[in-house]
Write a protein that holds these residues in place. Structure first.
Motif, short mmCIF file in Angstrom:
data_model
loop_
_atom_site.label_atom_id
_atom_site.label_comp_id
_atom_site.label_asym_id
_atom_site.label_seq_id
_atom_site.Cartn_x
_atom_site.Cartn_y
_atom_site.Cartn_z
N GLY A 110 -8.75 48.91 -16.04
CA GLY A 110 -8.65 49.77 -14.88
C GLY A 110 -9.34 49.18 -13.66
N LEU A 111 -10.34 48.35 -13.90
CA LEU A 111 -11.05 47.71 -12.80
C LEU A 111 -10.18 46.68 -12.09
CD1 LEU A 111 -14.49 47.07 -14.52
CD2 LEU A 111 -14.09 48.59 -12.60
N LEU A 112 -9.30 46.06 -12.84
CA LEU A 112 -8.51 44.96 -12.29
C LEU A 112 -7.05 45.35 -12.21
CD1 LEU A 112 -10.07 42.06 -14.37
CD2 LEU A 112 -10.69 42.81 -12.08
N SER A 113 -6.45 45.10 -11.08
CA SER A 113 -5.02 45.37 -10.92
C SER A 113 -4.33 44.09 -10.47
CB SER A 113 -4.80 46.47 -9.88
OG SER A 113 -5.41 46.13 -8.65
N VAL A 114 -4.71 42.98 -11.11
CA VAL A 114 -4.14 41.69 -10.73
C VAL A 114 -3.01 41.33 -11.67
CG1 VAL A 114 -6.33 40.87 -9.81
CG2 VAL A 114 -5.77 40.42 -12.19
N GLY A 115 -2.10 40.56 -11.16
CA GLY A 115 -1.01 40.06 -11.98
C GLY A 115 -1.37 38.69 -12.51
N VAL A 116 -0.48 38.10 -13.26
CA VAL A 116 -0.76 36.79 -13.83
C VAL A 116 -0.01 35.70 -13.07
CG1 VAL A 116 -1.23 37.66 -16.12
CG2 VAL A 116 1.12 37.11 -15.51
N HIS A 117 0.48 36.02 -11.87
CA HIS A 117 1.20 35.04 -11.09
C HIS A 117 0.22 34.05 -10.47
CE1 HIS A 117 4.73 37.51 -11.58
NE2 HIS A 117 4.05 38.56 -11.12
N ALA A 118 0.57 32.78 -10.49
CA ALA A 118 -0.28 31.76 -9.90
C ALA A 118 0.61 30.68 -9.32
CB ALA A 118 -1.22 31.18 -10.96
N GLU A 119 -0.03 29.77 -8.60
CA GLU A 119 0.72 28.65 -8.06
C GLU A 119 1.30 27.82 -9.20
OE1 GLU A 119 1.35 28.11 -4.88
OE2 GLU A 119 0.29 29.96 -4.41
N PRO A 120 2.52 27.25 -9.00
CA PRO A 120 3.14 26.46 -10.07
C PRO A 120 2.25 25.31 -10.52
CG PRO A 120 4.69 26.88 -8.28
CD PRO A 120 3.34 27.32 -7.79
N ALA A 121 2.21 25.09 -11.82
CA ALA A 121 1.41 24.01 -12.39
C ALA A 121 2.32 22.87 -12.80
CB ALA A 121 0.64 24.52 -13.61
N PRO A 122 1.76 21.67 -12.90
CA PRO A 122 2.56 20.53 -13.35
C PRO A 122 3.08 20.75 -14.76
CG PRO A 122 0.44 19.82 -12.44
CD PRO A 122 0.38 21.30 -12.61
N PRO A 123 4.19 20.11 -15.11
CA PRO A 123 4.73 20.27 -16.46
C PRO A 123 3.74 19.77 -17.50
CG PRO A 123 5.81 18.46 -15.30
CD PRO A 123 5.01 19.20 -14.28
N ASP B 79 -6.17 30.79 -13.67
CA ASP B 79 -7.28 31.62 -13.24
C ASP B 79 -6.67 32.89 -12.63
OD1 ASP B 79 -9.37 32.91 -12.04
OD2 ASP B 79 -10.11 31.18 -10.93
N VAL B 80 -6.63 33.93 -13.43
CA VAL B 80 -5.98 35.17 -13.00
C VAL B 80 -6.75 35.82 -11.85
CG1 VAL B 80 -5.22 37.46 -13.75
CG2 VAL B 80 -5.01 35.53 -15.29
N TRP B 81 -8.08 35.70 -11.86
CA TRP B 81 -8.87 36.31 -10.79
C TRP B 81 -8.50 35.72 -9.44
CZ3 TRP B 81 -14.62 36.55 -12.84
CH2 TRP B 81 -14.67 37.39 -13.96
N ASN B 82 -8.41 34.38 -9.37
CA ASN B 82 -8.11 33.71 -8.10
C ASN B 82 -6.63 33.39 -7.94
OD1 ASN B 82 -10.82 33.36 -6.89
ND2 ASN B 82 -11.22 32.19 -8.75
N ARG B 83 -5.84 33.71 -8.99
CA ARG B 83 -4.39 33.53 -8.96
C ARG B 83 -3.99 32.09 -8.64
NH1 ARG B 83 -1.97 39.12 -6.30
NH2 ARG B 83 -3.23 40.54 -7.55
N VAL B 84 -4.59 31.17 -9.35
CA VAL B 84 -4.25 29.76 -9.20
C VAL B 84 -4.21 29.11 -10.57
CG1 VAL B 84 -5.24 29.53 -6.89
CG2 VAL B 84 -6.68 29.11 -8.90
N ALA B 85 -3.45 28.02 -10.66
CA ALA B 85 -3.43 27.21 -11.87
C ALA B 85 -4.53 26.16 -11.77
CB ALA B 85 -2.07 26.54 -12.03
N VAL B 86 -5.26 25.97 -12.86
CA VAL B 86 -6.32 24.96 -12.90
C VAL B 86 -5.73 23.73 -13.59
CG1 VAL B 86 -8.68 24.45 -13.61
CG2 VAL B 86 -8.02 26.79 -13.06
N SER B 87 -5.32 22.76 -12.80
CA SER B 87 -4.61 21.61 -13.35
C SER B 87 -5.32 20.28 -13.11
CB SER B 87 -3.19 21.54 -12.78
OG SER B 87 -3.22 21.53 -11.36
N GLU B 88 -6.30 20.26 -12.20
CA GLU B 88 -7.04 19.04 -11.90
C GLU B 88 -8.54 19.32 -11.95
OE1 GLU B 88 -5.68 16.15 -11.56
OE2 GLU B 88 -3.58 16.81 -11.46
N LEU B 89 -9.33 18.27 -12.15
CA LEU B 89 -10.78 18.45 -12.21
C LEU B 89 -11.31 19.06 -10.92
CD1 LEU B 89 -11.97 15.12 -13.92
CD2 LEU B 89 -11.74 17.38 -14.95
N GLU B 90 -10.69 18.70 -9.80
CA GLU B 90 -11.14 19.23 -8.52
C GLU B 90 -10.96 20.74 -8.43
OE1 GLU B 90 -9.09 16.71 -8.93
OE2 GLU B 90 -10.41 15.02 -8.37
N ASP B 91 -9.99 21.26 -9.18
CA ASP B 91 -9.75 22.71 -9.16
C ASP B 91 -10.92 23.48 -9.75
OD1 ASP B 91 -7.25 22.20 -8.09
OD2 ASP B 91 -6.25 22.20 -10.05
#
Length: 288
Positions: A40-53, A104-116
């Motif tokens: 109930g605290l979170l109303s986020v979706g699981v959509h994120a930026e596309p990640a590499p294959p 990362d559902v909280w920030n809605r991004v894919a973690v694909s590189e060390l810099e991420d």
């Protein structure tokens, strides 16, 4: 090392969900209730930026590959590793490897590189999470445009140090102080009393009591009709965020800090930190 009070490890594996919340809040909460509040605290979706294959990683290739980089993830026991031109996730002991996409559902991004990892570690974007801090029954101090969130224990001396620094910043920031009980039964009682007062016409009295850590004028008894949901949400959120110590600060830009900054204004402005002495308290135990 910053000044902190250690938060008891109250919520972990399933058998441990019930008892701490019963002890802390005086309300029986079963595991499914805990997760209901959490969701109930979170109303986020699981959509994120596309990640590499995803590319396959063979065990033999990993053993012989040269490690090009490694980053600890904000996940217990998991690291992100780059080796042989490929990126994958590895357990701390190196035995297990996960090959795939980490979102990362909280920030809605894919973690694909060390810099991420650097971009998401030690950062909580409340806006992207759509988490309403006011649902946690916070004390509000200040009238500034920028909002900072601080998790505190009403009796924590290092929280008091941070709160004293807020006075000079109240025109620039609005501080939301979320109380969680760390230092035993007395703190549990104070969290409940303050939370109940915030639901009545005594908000100013509750704010002044917490800001100055002066509780002699609080009601002797807890209102039996008080809604305990905000205090429950606050505790669940603290564990959701992985908060292990207080004070725990979230800056307007999402940066987080464990402990009491030597200079709160400089930290909020993201200026280089000054070194200083600090004291770490031993782990506080909350017993039934």
């Amino acid at each position: 090392m910053p000044e902190i009070v250690i938060l008891p490890d109250s919520i972990g594996a399933e058998p441990r969900y019930r008892e701490p919340i019963v002890n802390i809040l005086g309300t029986r909460m079963k595991p499914h209730r805990f997760f209901a509040i959490l969701l109930g605290l979170l109303s986020v979706g699981v959509h994120a930026e596309p990640a590499p294959p995803v590319t396959s990683v063979q065990p033999d290739a990993l053993i012989n590959a040269k490690i090009e980089g490694m980053k600890a993830l904000p996940i217990t026991g998991l690291q992100m590793v780059k080796a042989g031109g490929k990126t994958f996730f590895m357990s701390n002991n190196g035995r297990f490897v996960l090959n795939g996409t980490l979102l990362d559902v909280w920030n809605r991004v894919a973690v694909s590189e060390l810099e991420d990892v650097d971009k998401i570690a030690n950062r909580i974007d409340l806006a992207k999470m759509k988490l309403k801090i006011d649902d946690l029954g916070p004390v509000t101090f200040g009238t500034g445009k920028a909002q900072a969130v601080v998790f505190v224990d009403p009796r924590c001396p290092y929280c008091g140090k941070v709160q004293k620094q807020m006075e000079a910043l109240k025109d620039r920031f609005t501080f939301k102080l979320v109380s969680v009980p760390v230092l035993g039964p007395e703190s549990q009682n104070l969290v409940m009393k303050l939370g109940c007062m915030l639901q009545m016409t005594a908000k100013d009295k509750a704010r002044d009591a917490l800001m100055h850590q002066a509780y002699d004028s609080l009601p002797a008894e807890i209102d039996a009709h008080c809604d305990r949901e905000p205090m429950q949400r606050a505790l669940v959120t603290a564990h959701l965020f992985g908060i292990e110590a207080v004070p725990f600060l979230i800056a307007p830009d999402g940066r987080t800090f464990k402990g009491a900054p030597e200079n709160l204004a400089d930290w909020l402005d993201d200026k280089p930190a000054l070194t200083g002495s600090a004291t770490v308290l031993p782990k506080a135990e909350i017993k039934p």
